[in-house]
Design a protein around this motif. Sequence first.
Motif, mmCIF file in Angstrom:
data_model
loop_
_atom_site.group_PDB
_atom_site.id
_atom_site.type_symbol
_atom_site.label_atom_id
_atom_site.label_comp_id
_atom_site.label_asym_id
_atom_site.label_seq_id
_atom_site.Cartn_x
_atom_site.Cartn_y
_atom_site.Cartn_z
ATOM 1 N N ALA A 184 0.830 -1.203 0.000
ATOM 2 C CA ALA A 184 0.000 0.000 0.000
ATOM 3 C C ALA A 184 0.867 1.255 0.000
ATOM 4 O O ALA A 184 0.615 2.201 -0.761
ATOM 5 C CB ALA A 184 -0.941 -0.013 1.207
ATOM 6 N N ALA A 185 1.907 1.265 0.828
ATOM 7 C CA ALA A 185 2.797 2.428 0.899
ATOM 8 C C ALA A 185 3.520 2.631 -0.430
ATOM 9 O O ALA A 185 3.702 3.767 -0.885
ATOM 10 C CB ALA A 185 3.808 2.242 2.029
ATOM 11 N N ARG A 186 3.921 1.551 -1.058
ATOM 12 C CA ARG A 186 4.694 1.624 -2.306
ATOM 13 C C ARG A 186 3.845 2.070 -3.488
ATOM 14 O O ARG A 186 4.308 2.770 -4.377
ATOM 15 C CB ARG A 186 5.248 0.242 -2.577
ATOM 16 C CG ARG A 186 6.589 -0.039 -3.043
ATOM 17 C CD ARG A 186 7.636 1.027 -2.997
ATOM 18 N NE ARG A 186 8.397 0.919 -4.206
ATOM 19 C CZ ARG A 186 8.310 1.735 -5.230
ATOM 20 N NH1 ARG A 186 7.534 2.775 -5.187
ATOM 21 N NH2 ARG A 186 9.009 1.539 -6.305
ATOM 22 N N THR A 187 2.560 1.665 -3.517
ATOM 23 C CA THR A 187 1.690 1.984 -4.652
ATOM 24 C C THR A 187 0.812 3.215 -4.415
ATOM 25 O O THR A 187 0.287 3.779 -5.366
ATOM 26 C CB THR A 187 0.757 0.800 -4.982
ATOM 27 O OG1 THR A 187 -0.067 0.527 -3.841
ATOM 28 C CG2 THR A 187 1.548 -0.420 -5.388
ATOM 29 N N GLY A 188 0.627 3.586 -3.157
ATOM 30 C CA GLY A 188 -0.286 4.685 -2.852
ATOM 31 C C GLY A 188 -1.735 4.248 -2.770
ATOM 32 O O GLY A 188 -2.634 5.074 -2.621
ATOM 33 N N LEU A 189 -1.976 2.957 -2.878
ATOM 34 C CA LEU A 189 -3.333 2.426 -2.787
ATOM 35 C C LEU A 189 -3.705 2.132 -1.342
ATOM 36 O O LEU A 189 -2.843 1.813 -0.527
ATOM 37 C CB LEU A 189 -3.448 1.118 -3.575
ATOM 38 C CG LEU A 189 -3.412 1.236 -5.090
ATOM 39 C CD1 LEU A 189 -3.226 -0.147 -5.720
ATOM 40 C CD2 LEU A 189 -4.688 1.880 -5.604
ATOM 41 N N SER A 193 0.486 -0.705 -10.418
ATOM 42 C CA SER A 193 0.776 0.582 -11.052
ATOM 43 C C SER A 193 0.203 0.629 -12.464
ATOM 44 O O SER A 193 -0.341 1.650 -12.892
ATOM 45 C CB SER A 193 2.282 0.833 -11.078
ATOM 46 O OG SER A 193 2.774 0.948 -9.765
#
Length: 147
Positions: free
Chosen positions: A11-16, A51
């Motif tokens: 979640a942190a890496r994708t912004g989701l 992404s």
Amino acid sequence: MSHGLSIGDLAARTGLAVSAIRFYETHDIIKPVRNAGGHRRYGRSDIRRLSFVMAAQKLGFSLSEIAPHLHRLPDHKAPTKADWTRISTKFRKDIDARIDALEELRDKLDGCIGCGCLSLKSCALYNPGDMKAAEGAGPRNLTAITT
């Protein structure tokens, strides 16, 4: 996939949001493995999958249009360049069609779009007596190029 990423890391890496990641999981966009403790673990390749989905959805593609392409990618490993080329070739055609439709919209928006309003003087020239109604509902001059 050694230890993998936790759902929070993904979640942190994708912004989701975590809930969005779980939603994509239910549609087999990503397929986590479970560790010994039963926790989901995601591969780094899932960052790219998500992404790609986010970018395609931003362009107006629905998940039902995107998912079949991603289902053909290998599970639990990074897709090859050939895998992405195959997907991008299909999406390029769809993107080009959407660009054409947007250019047509841009060029016709200030004129008659065949909606039946007959409020512009040019409508009397392009759609006299709302003859476009026989072709169906809505802006017929514009929807004809996208269908």
